[in-house]
Design a protein around this motif. Structure first.
Motif, PDB file in Angstrom:
ATOM      1  N   GLY A 144       0.861  -1.383  -0.130  1.00  0.00           N
ATOM      2  CA  GLY A 144      -0.216  -0.095   0.054  1.00  0.00           C
ATOM      3  C   GLY A 144       0.972   1.199   0.012  1.00  0.00           C
TER       4      GLY A 144
ATOM      5  N   THR B 111     -10.280   1.310  10.961  1.00  0.00           N
ATOM      6  CA  THR B 111      -8.890   1.582  10.261  1.00  0.00           C
ATOM      7  C   THR B 111      -9.098   1.727   8.764  1.00  0.00           C
ATOM      8  N   ASP B 112      -8.744   0.676   7.931  1.00  0.00           N
ATOM      9  CA  ASP B 112      -8.664   0.625   6.379  1.00  0.00           C
ATOM     10  C   ASP B 112     -10.087   0.756   6.043  1.00  0.00           C
TER      11      ASP B 112
ATOM     12  N   HIS C 132      -3.671   8.609  -0.880  1.00  0.00           N
ATOM     13  CA  HIS C 132      -4.395   7.920   0.245  1.00  0.00           C
ATOM     14  C   HIS C 132      -6.005   8.088   0.070  1.00  0.00           C
TER      15      HIS C 132
ATOM     16  N   ASN D 110      -7.843   4.660  -0.467  1.00  0.00           N
ATOM     17  CA  ASN D 110      -8.893   4.265   0.547  1.00  0.00           C
ATOM     18  C   ASN D 110     -10.219   4.169   0.090  1.00  0.00           C
TER      19      ASN D 110
ATOM     20  N   VAL E 135      -7.486  -4.197  -1.994  1.00  0.00           N
ATOM     21  CA  VAL E 135      -7.666  -4.134  -0.726  1.00  0.00           C
ATOM     22  C   VAL E 135      -6.102  -4.166  -0.181  1.00  0.00           C
TER      23      VAL E 135
ATOM     24  N   GLY F 288      -4.644  -1.979   2.500  1.00  0.00           N
ATOM     25  CA  GLY F 288      -4.209  -1.409   3.803  1.00  0.00           C
ATOM     26  C   GLY F 288      -3.694  -0.124   3.983  1.00  0.00           C
ATOM     27  N   ILE F 289      -4.446   0.707   3.164  1.00  0.00           N
ATOM     28  CA  ILE F 289      -4.256   2.244   3.188  1.00  0.00           C
ATOM     29  C   ILE F 289      -5.222   3.079   4.272  1.00  0.00           C
ATOM     30  N   PRO F 290      -4.467   3.819   4.952  1.00  0.00           N
ATOM     31  CA  PRO F 290      -5.549   4.700   6.075  1.00  0.00           C
ATOM     32  C   PRO F 290      -6.054   5.812   5.445  1.00  0.00           C
TER      33      PRO F 290
ATOM     34  N   SER G  30      -8.634   7.299   9.664  1.00  0.00           N
ATOM     35  CA  SER G  30      -8.447   6.057  10.312  1.00  0.00           C
ATOM     36  C   SER G  30      -7.854   5.724  11.877  1.00  0.00           C
TER      37      SER G  30
END
Length: 439
Positions: free
Chosen positions: A165, A332-333, A388, A392, A402, A404-406, A411
């Motif tokens: 990510g 979060t994600d 981001h 996201n 998918v 895992g980028i905040p 997030s």
């Protein structure tokens, strides 16, 4: 020299207001996403929302401390900061704690620090430091090579964690270099690479048969490129040779050869480098596989939650899918699904509009600088926020893999909040000295 007494007067308070607003909205959404009826206080440090409050307070302290620095000190310290953030990426591979299959965290009790979040700061500062030097021009091959070298070392270290990510976010720097004079042909080649990657992966899953020859579909794509290049070559020689320069022949040959190499390399990376779960996620995104109870479950539940919010949402703390934790990683994600379910289309649009306003303001701040360093750094910050937001939100609605980028300021997590805060307030501090010509 710029007087420190002018900091408050020259500070871009509109951007500060956007920062505070996004951070508070994020905190309220984290409270909703991880709500625990037995711990209803938003300040309960045993819960995610209580811990996030601590991160918010410390982030505000960091922002205040940054305002005490001198802008010239930040510029001069850029190589040191780059070195420190890169060293942290090395150390986390040795001493880091493994979380969700990635060795990307330093663990401190119930808290953790993710060095890759700070590598964006180091790269942004170092890139601005190098490109703003006297006699440095982005059109020179040596300059391009050095800029790529600044990016490649942290990228390789982050890939070893692995954290695909963050690596994907680093592609945003191409827009920074484009602003500084990088040829638009590079962006076109990037677009071509994306198209070829999608076509190659889609065709790879099928077997085509022509003239008795059966091969995976992406092999026929390579054959098609060669045939098209030959036809274009002879067509040029026949009709437009007098007006066609030799360098354009070389460009044509280089593009085709590069495309063939790219497709072949992509095939090897997909088969031998990516983890099985990453392959599954890409195949699901491209519609090549269905796994509603496995890798596709997160996205399916996220889309369901967002869709159920309708036009105006179900109301704060009234999201049923959110309340009963149907969406994994919803604080979060997948925090955007909480926004979509409880705030609906109107609320989601408002949040995106605030982010867009922030990014436009950052570009405005970058463009009003006399300092090349601050302008380049400002564009880096704006492009990181853009990537981001794009990835996201795209991930939450099923338009991006998918990875895992905040979502900035929304997030849950101290590393991302600190990282974005430092990125932003370094720029705001530099902007307070915009009337002083720095390099």
């Amino acid at each position: 020299m710029h007087r420190k007494g002018n900091v408050l007067r020259n500070l871009d308070w509109f951007t500060v207001l956007l920062y505070v607003g996004l951070m508070l909205m994020g905190w309220f959404n984290i409270y909703s996403a991880s709500y625990n009826a037995d711990h209803q206080s938003m300040f309960d440090a045993s819960q995610e929302y209580g811990k996030q409050f601590i991160w918010i307070i410390t982030a505000c302290v960091l922002a205040f401390l940054i305002m005490l620095f001198d802008g010239e000190f930040i510029r001069r310290a850029s190589p040191v900061i780059y070195g420190i953030t890169t060293l942290l990426l090395v150390l986390v591979l040795i001493f880091g704690k493994e979380v969700n299959g990635a060795k990307a965290w330093f663990g401190f009790g119930s808290f953790g620090i993710q060095p890759s979040e700070f590598s964006k700061l180091g790269i942004s500062l170092m890139l601005a430091y190098y490109l703003s030097q006297v006699n440095i021009k982005i059109v020179d091959f040596k300059t391009k090579l050095t800029a790529v070298a600044i990016l490649i070392l942290p990228t390789l270290l982050i890939m070893l964690q692995p954290d695909t990510g963050t690596v994907l976010v680093f592609t945003a720097y191409i827009f920074v270099m484009y602003r500084e004079g990088l040829s638009g042909n590079i962006l076109l080649l990037g677009l071509l690479a994306i198209v070829l990657a999608v076509l190659s992966l889609v065709l790879k899953a099928t077997t085509l048969s022509y003239f008795g020859l059966e091969l995976p579909g992406h092999y026929f794509l390579m054959i098609f490129l060669v045939i098209a290049a030959v036809l274009i070559f002879f067509g040029i020689r026949r009709f437009v040779l007098p007006r066609f320069r030799r360098r354009n022949y070389l460009l044509l040959i280089g593009t085709v050869a590069g495309s063939l190499l790219f497709i072949g390399t992509l095939d090897q990376v997909f088969e031998n480098v990516l983890e099985p779960h990453q392959k599954i996620r890409i195949n699901i995104l491209l519609g090549l596989a269905e796994d509603p109870q496995g890798a596709g479950y997160n996205v399916k539940q996220s889309k369901t939650a967002i869709g159920s919010g309708g036009f105006s949402g179900k109301g704060y703390l009234d999201g049923t899918l959110t309340k009963f934790k149907y969406v994994p990683m919803q604080s979060t994600d997948f925090i955007f699904c909480t926004i979509g379910e409880e705030w609906g289309f109107l609320g989601s649009t408002f949040v995106i509009a605030v982010f867009v306003t922030l990014m436009l303001r950052l570009i405005f701040i970058a463009e009003r600088q006399r300092s090349n360093f601050t302008r380049i750094y400002g564009y880096s910050v704006a492009c990181i926020f853009f990537m981001h937001l794009l990835i996201n939100v795209g991930m939450a609605i099923g338009l991006a893999p998918v990875i895992g980028i905040p979502l900035p300021f929304f997030s849950y997590g101290g590393s991302s909040l600190w990282g974005f805060t430092i990125l932003l307030f370094f720029l705001l501090k530099l902007d307070t000295e915009r009337l002083v010509v720095l390099r």
